[in-house]
Design a protein around this motif. Structure first.
Motif, PDB file in Angstrom:
ATOM      1  N   MET A   1       0.852  -1.200   0.095  1.00  0.00           N
ATOM      2  CA  MET A   1       0.054  -0.109   0.203  1.00  0.00           C
ATOM      3  C   MET A   1       0.703   1.335   0.034  1.00  0.00           C
ATOM      4  SD  MET A   1      -3.050  -0.902  -0.432  1.00  0.00           S
ATOM      5  CE  MET A   1      -4.043   0.535   0.291  1.00  0.00           C
ATOM      6  N   LYS A   2       2.003   0.967   0.261  1.00  0.00           N
ATOM      7  CA  LYS A   2       3.103   2.393   0.196  1.00  0.00           C
ATOM      8  C   LYS A   2       3.861   2.606  -1.220  1.00  0.00           C
ATOM      9  CE  LYS A   2       2.965   4.040   4.427  1.00  0.00           C
ATOM     10  NZ  LYS A   2       2.899   5.476   4.678  1.00  0.00           N
ATOM     11  N   ARG A   3       3.420   1.626  -1.978  1.00  0.00           N
ATOM     12  CA  ARG A   3       4.181   1.691  -3.366  1.00  0.00           C
ATOM     13  C   ARG A   3       3.717   2.967  -4.061  1.00  0.00           C
ATOM     14  NH1 ARG A   3       2.561  -3.373  -4.732  1.00  0.00           N
ATOM     15  NH2 ARG A   3       0.821  -2.269  -5.938  1.00  0.00           N
ATOM     16  N   ILE A   4       4.528   3.866  -4.670  1.00  0.00           N
ATOM     17  CA  ILE A   4       4.304   4.950  -5.313  1.00  0.00           C
ATOM     18  C   ILE A   4       4.274   4.611  -6.896  1.00  0.00           C
ATOM     19  CG2 ILE A   4       5.082   7.472  -6.004  1.00  0.00           C
ATOM     20  CD1 ILE A   4       6.276   7.516  -3.411  1.00  0.00           C
ATOM     21  N   ALA A   5       3.258   5.352  -7.406  1.00  0.00           N
ATOM     22  CA  ALA A   5       3.137   5.101  -9.024  1.00  0.00           C
ATOM     23  C   ALA A   5       2.743   6.565  -9.908  1.00  0.00           C
ATOM     24  CB  ALA A   5       1.962   3.939  -9.354  1.00  0.00           C
ATOM     25  N   VAL A   6       2.972   6.435 -11.124  1.00  0.00           N
ATOM     26  CA  VAL A   6       2.506   7.643 -11.844  1.00  0.00           C
ATOM     27  C   VAL A   6       1.097   7.535 -12.082  1.00  0.00           C
ATOM     28  CG1 VAL A   6       2.788   9.059 -13.840  1.00  0.00           C
ATOM     29  CG2 VAL A   6       4.876   7.818 -12.764  1.00  0.00           C
ATOM     30  N   ASP A   7       0.239   8.361 -11.502  1.00  0.00           N
ATOM     31  CA  ASP A   7      -1.380   8.516 -11.898  1.00  0.00           C
ATOM     32  C   ASP A   7      -1.529   9.044 -13.333  1.00  0.00           C
ATOM     33  OD1 ASP A   7      -3.997   8.138 -11.328  1.00  0.00           O
ATOM     34  OD2 ASP A   7      -4.225  10.432 -10.825  1.00  0.00           O
ATOM     35  N   LYS A   8      -1.129  10.036 -13.417  1.00  0.00           N
ATOM     36  CA  LYS A   8      -1.191  10.695 -15.016  1.00  0.00           C
ATOM     37  C   LYS A   8      -0.185  11.767 -15.143  1.00  0.00           C
ATOM     38  CE  LYS A   8      -4.560  14.192 -13.036  1.00  0.00           C
ATOM     39  NZ  LYS A   8      -5.680  14.768 -13.071  1.00  0.00           N
ATOM     40  N   VAL A   9       0.136  11.967 -16.420  1.00  0.00           N
ATOM     41  CA  VAL A   9       0.967  13.112 -17.174  1.00  0.00           C
ATOM     42  C   VAL A   9      -0.017  14.046 -17.894  1.00  0.00           C
ATOM     43  CG1 VAL A   9       2.890  13.543 -18.344  1.00  0.00           C
ATOM     44  CG2 VAL A   9       2.902  11.606 -16.868  1.00  0.00           C
TER      45      VAL A   9
ATOM     46  N   LEU B   1      -2.145  11.890 -20.338  1.00  0.00           N
ATOM     47  CA  LEU B   1      -1.868  10.719 -20.559  1.00  0.00           C
ATOM     48  C   LEU B   1      -1.749   9.664 -19.485  1.00  0.00           C
ATOM     49  CD1 LEU B   1       1.453  11.191 -22.810  1.00  0.00           C
ATOM     50  CD2 LEU B   1      -0.901  10.715 -23.386  1.00  0.00           C
ATOM     51  N   ARG B   2      -2.269   8.645 -19.167  1.00  0.00           N
ATOM     52  CA  ARG B   2      -2.424   7.524 -18.231  1.00  0.00           C
ATOM     53  C   ARG B   2      -1.619   6.299 -18.498  1.00  0.00           C
ATOM     54  NH1 ARG B   2      -5.889   9.769 -14.267  1.00  0.00           N
ATOM     55  NH2 ARG B   2      -7.103  11.426 -15.041  1.00  0.00           N
ATOM     56  N   ARG B   3      -1.542   5.462 -17.436  1.00  0.00           N
ATOM     57  CA  ARG B   3      -0.932   4.115 -17.380  1.00  0.00           C
ATOM     58  C   ARG B   3       0.448   4.236 -18.219  1.00  0.00           C
ATOM     59  NH1 ARG B   3      -5.752   4.378 -18.445  1.00  0.00           N
ATOM     60  NH2 ARG B   3      -7.400   3.355 -17.356  1.00  0.00           N
ATOM     61  N   GLU B   4       0.581   3.119 -19.298  1.00  0.00           N
ATOM     62  CA  GLU B   4       1.731   2.834 -19.788  1.00  0.00           C
ATOM     63  C   GLU B   4       2.114   4.250 -20.732  1.00  0.00           C
ATOM     64  OE1 GLU B   4       4.120   0.491 -19.554  1.00  0.00           O
ATOM     65  OE2 GLU B   4       2.754  -0.303 -17.931  1.00  0.00           O
ATOM     66  N   GLU B   5       1.285   4.700 -21.438  1.00  0.00           N
ATOM     67  CA  GLU B   5       1.580   6.001 -22.358  1.00  0.00           C
ATOM     68  C   GLU B   5       1.993   6.953 -21.426  1.00  0.00           C
ATOM     69  OE1 GLU B   5      -2.019   6.614 -23.851  1.00  0.00           O
ATOM     70  OE2 GLU B   5      -1.712   5.855 -26.006  1.00  0.00           O
ATOM     71  N   ALA B   6       1.872   7.160 -20.400  1.00  0.00           N
ATOM     72  CA  ALA B   6       2.246   8.319 -19.423  1.00  0.00           C
ATOM     73  C   ALA B   6       3.944   7.948 -19.116  1.00  0.00           C
ATOM     74  CB  ALA B   6       1.383   8.458 -18.075  1.00  0.00           C
TER      75      ALA B   6
ATOM     76  N   GLU C   1       6.205   6.157 -20.387  1.00  0.00           N
ATOM     77  CA  GLU C   1       6.939   6.147 -21.626  1.00  0.00           C
ATOM     78  C   GLU C   1       7.177   7.551 -21.991  1.00  0.00           C
ATOM     79  OE1 GLU C   1       8.478   3.678 -23.133  1.00  0.00           O
ATOM     80  OE2 GLU C   1       7.540   2.452 -21.466  1.00  0.00           O
ATOM     81  N   PHE C   2       6.227   8.396 -21.959  1.00  0.00           N
ATOM     82  CA  PHE C   2       6.310   9.817 -22.403  1.00  0.00           C
ATOM     83  C   PHE C   2       7.142  10.553 -21.088  1.00  0.00           C
ATOM     84  CE2 PHE C   2       5.116  14.410 -22.433  1.00  0.00           C
ATOM     85  CZ  PHE C   2       5.402  14.622 -23.524  1.00  0.00           C
ATOM     86  N   LEU C   3       7.023  10.028 -19.762  1.00  0.00           N
ATOM     87  CA  LEU C   3       7.698  10.560 -18.842  1.00  0.00           C
ATOM     88  C   LEU C   3       9.222  10.389 -19.086  1.00  0.00           C
ATOM     89  CD1 LEU C   3       7.845  11.972 -16.308  1.00  0.00           C
ATOM     90  CD2 LEU C   3       7.300   9.975 -14.900  1.00  0.00           C
ATOM     91  N   LYS C   4       9.546   9.290 -19.526  1.00  0.00           N
ATOM     92  CA  LYS C   4      10.997   8.928 -19.572  1.00  0.00           C
ATOM     93  C   LYS C   4      11.466   9.612 -20.737  1.00  0.00           C
ATOM     94  CE  LYS C   4      10.398   3.781 -18.414  1.00  0.00           C
ATOM     95  NZ  LYS C   4      10.057   2.719 -19.005  1.00  0.00           N
ATOM     96  N   ARG C   5      10.980   9.926 -21.715  1.00  0.00           N
ATOM     97  CA  ARG C   5      11.236  10.972 -22.698  1.00  0.00           C
ATOM     98  C   ARG C   5      11.569  12.268 -22.294  1.00  0.00           C
ATOM     99  NH1 ARG C   5       6.999  10.207 -27.314  1.00  0.00           N
ATOM    100  NH2 ARG C   5       8.332  12.102 -28.174  1.00  0.00           N
TER     101      ARG C   5
END
Length: 173
Positions: free
Chosen positions: A9-17, A71-76, A78-82
């Protein structure tokens, strides 16, 4: 071995970009900004209008002056990495807010890897906002009025900085 297991429950994830281009006027520049966002993300941008009239700038309330894409999920991711690569893996500490969100300014959209210059569009600057979440954050958006995310479960600035260092190899200055 005494390893501390982190709760799932403490894992952090990207919600949206959220990618935003503020043009400041409608017409041809607005159309070019929409094309630039479509080219970058593959999504149709939403148009944002002026909140109030500003005579000095010739802007009227409701006039389209900006475009944005979420953008959400995988697209977000991938874009964040760029975007982080465009910033040469260096993020400013002042870009993080106290809730663990990050805002990055890109001076020229062609700095983002994989983007080629298109003379028909030109060059645009943009803002990229990253929202981080933990499991259980959805409770705050539910219709019940008293549902809140507890203080110990919120993402702090330090948590967000550690996340970007670990997940994306970013250097924070």
């Amino acid at each position: 071995m005494s390893q501390v297991m982190e709760s799932s429950m403490k894992r952090i994830a990207v919600d949206k970009v959220v990618i935003n281009i503020g043009v400041g006027k409608s017409g041809e520049p607005m159309e070019k900004a929409k094309k630039a966002l479509t080219e970058l993300t593959g999504h149709q941008p939403a148009i944002r209008g002026a909140k109030k009239t500003v005579r000095d700038f010739g802007i009227h309330q409701g006039e389209p002056i900006g475009a944005m894409v979420t953008l959400r999920r995988e697209e977000a991711i991938e874009f964040l990495k760029r975007v982080i690569a465009a910033k040469k893996n260096v993020l400013k500490e002042s870009s993080f807010d106290n809730f663990g969100n990050l805002s990055i300014g890109i001076h020229e959209h062609i700095d983002i890897p994989g983007t080629k210059y298109n003379p028909e569009i030109g060059i645009f600057g943009m803002d990229v906002n990253i929202v981080l979440v933990r499991p259980g954050y959805r409770i705050a958006r539910k219709s019940r009025k008293r549902a809140k995310v507890g203080r110990s479960h919120r993402i702090t600035k330090d948590d967000a900085i550690a996340y970007f260092k670990e997940q994306y190899g970013a250097e924070v200055q």
